[in-house]
Design an enzyme around this catalytic site. Sequence first.
Site, short mmCIF file in Angstrom:
data_model
loop_
_atom_site.label_atom_id
_atom_site.label_comp_id
_atom_site.label_asym_id
_atom_site.label_seq_id
_atom_site.Cartn_x
_atom_site.Cartn_y
_atom_site.Cartn_z
N GLU A 43 17.80 54.63 65.09
CA GLU A 43 17.90 55.58 63.99
C GLU A 43 19.19 56.41 64.05
O GLU A 43 19.93 56.36 65.04
CB GLU A 43 16.66 56.49 63.98
CG GLU A 43 15.39 55.69 63.73
CD GLU A 43 14.16 56.55 63.49
OE1 GLU A 43 13.14 56.01 63.08
OE2 GLU A 43 14.24 57.78 63.68
N ASN A 44 19.41 57.16 62.98
CA ASN A 44 20.63 57.95 62.88
C ASN A 44 20.31 59.25 62.13
O ASN A 44 19.45 59.25 61.24
CB ASN A 44 21.70 57.14 62.11
CG ASN A 44 23.09 57.73 62.25
OD1 ASN A 44 23.40 58.75 61.64
ND2 ASN A 44 23.93 57.11 63.05
N TYR A 47 19.92 59.17 57.88
CA TYR A 47 18.87 58.13 57.91
C TYR A 47 19.34 56.74 57.43
O TYR A 47 19.00 55.74 58.05
CB TYR A 47 17.65 58.58 57.10
CG TYR A 47 16.82 59.66 57.76
CD1 TYR A 47 17.29 60.43 58.82
CD2 TYR A 47 15.52 59.93 57.31
CE1 TYR A 47 16.50 61.42 59.41
CE2 TYR A 47 14.73 60.92 57.89
CZ TYR A 47 15.23 61.65 58.94
OH TYR A 47 14.44 62.64 59.51
N GLU A 54 14.34 44.40 63.65
CA GLU A 54 14.52 43.00 63.32
C GLU A 54 16.00 42.69 63.06
O GLU A 54 16.52 41.65 63.50
CB GLU A 54 13.70 42.63 62.06
CG GLU A 54 12.20 42.85 62.20
CD GLU A 54 11.76 44.25 61.78
OE1 GLU A 54 12.46 45.24 62.08
OE2 GLU A 54 10.69 44.35 61.14
N CYS A 90 10.32 45.60 56.78
CA CYS A 90 10.72 46.18 55.50
C CYS A 90 11.58 45.17 54.73
O CYS A 90 11.95 44.12 55.25
CB CYS A 90 11.48 47.50 55.72
SG CYS A 90 13.25 47.30 56.06
#
Lengths: 136, 136, 136, 136
Positions: A43-44, A47, A54, A90
């Site tokens: 994550e960052n 976002y 994956e 996702c």
Amino acid sequence: MNEELIRSALGVLDNSYAPYSHFHVAAAVLTDTGNVYTGVNVENASYPAGICAECNAVAKAVSCGERKIRAVAIVGRDSQGKSSGYVSPCGICRQVLREFSVPQELKVILAKDVGDYKETTLEELLPASFGPESLG
Amino acid sequence: MNEELIRSALGVLDNSYAPYSHFHVAAAVLTDTGNVYTGVNVENASYPAGICAECNAVAKAVSCGERKIRAVAIVGRDSQGKSSGYVSPCGICRQVLREFSVPQELKVILAKDVGDYKETTLEELLPASFGPESLG
Amino acid sequence: MNEELIRSALGVLDNSYAPYSHFHVAAAVLTDTGNVYTGVNVENASYPAGICAECNAVAKAVSCGERKIRAVAIVGRDSQGKSSGYVSPCGICRQVLREFSVPQELKVILAKDVGDYKETTLEELLPASFGPESLG
Amino acid sequence: MNEELIRSALGVLDNSYAPYSHFHVAAAVLTDTGNVYTGVNVENASYPAGICAECNAVAKAVSCGERKIRAVAIVGRDSQGKSSGYVSPCGICRQVLREFSVPQELKVILAKDVGDYKETTLEELLPASFGPESLG
């Protein structure tokens, strides 16, 4: 083979970097050469600059010269270490997997644990996909 | 150390997957534990689903448990194998590097070849950055 | 003009969709034709699928036929409605702005409120940028 | 209504910014309030910083306070102005649409022209989706 792939994903789950969502994900991909590559979500603070587990695994495989993914296993845990259920990839991940697979042949394994998983295909998850041939 | 990092990046450049831009990029990051991780750009028919070389290298490092990047080297070649000059990281890459570094201390090496490079810092390339502390 | 742009950004801040970060951002861009376009951050359960406020505003402008951004104002609020300080654009936003501007001429306004802001340029925030000419 | 939505998308197709792929896409979304918002693809020299047409349209809608998408129409043209066939949304777009819809109820219209289109749903295109409730 399914269980081995799940085990590989579980093996890196602790490396997931998810200080914002507290939703920890890991993935393992099997390539047509028989190699396995793992990834976690990264994550960052911004976002949209985050990288899914994956995608991480696929990018790692490609950087090692791989071009075809045969199977992917996905596992998730919350910050208390509890399983997040069967974590479905996702849309971004489905798209990234699409580039390096034949959707009908790409096995997708959604796992709660080594012995508890559901199996599907990328074709099931991303039918009528946009792929290289769509660009004409 | 700079030259070793450039060499690592050059070593995976052939694995770059860039069928759309024909702009091949590779990167190598050095972590605070002394390990080196490489990455290449991984394009996608849906262009926004692509992954940059620097992001690939950082994601690989994080998936191995690393949390701090000390230096990154970046190299590029066109489809004829000619150097793309000093390839500067795009804004996404700068943001991804930001999460795992102290910008003033992260060395960024833009290399044409092992002996031909420019050196800067992430602070120079992404001043007044948006980072974890910005979220308050 | 600066204050008008800040006012435009503030005017859409309530439309920010940030159920995950609770960090609400809005932006307004001024184009070379004199038009103003606003945007907010649009988050997603899959964090990397989110869209930043600045990108939203630029995309809106481009979809209306605009191709050159002259100035951008950015404002932020937390979920209690308190200012998030001077919100600096993330690397992605800087990159998106880069495509439609001359970095030295693009004014970037970081605002706490109409009368309380700092002014910089894209060149200051994204020096040595990767742009259209980098692709060779 | 389908044809009106296709017409809206076609109306902005000329504004598509696709200097890299030469693949021009436009989209129009209909919200539950009866409003229509259009978008085009907005490419970037750093390919992953690009924004898809569908995302552009959704972001525009959200920035205007909308929170629910009922239908989306998508059209594409190549640089010679020829239809790109029925352009299917990429995984990113499906994910962005997911956040603001009930997948079973979101109508997706893939159009070659006003009178030539196929109709499906987001549930068909993104089954077993990752959504807000997946985060637990």
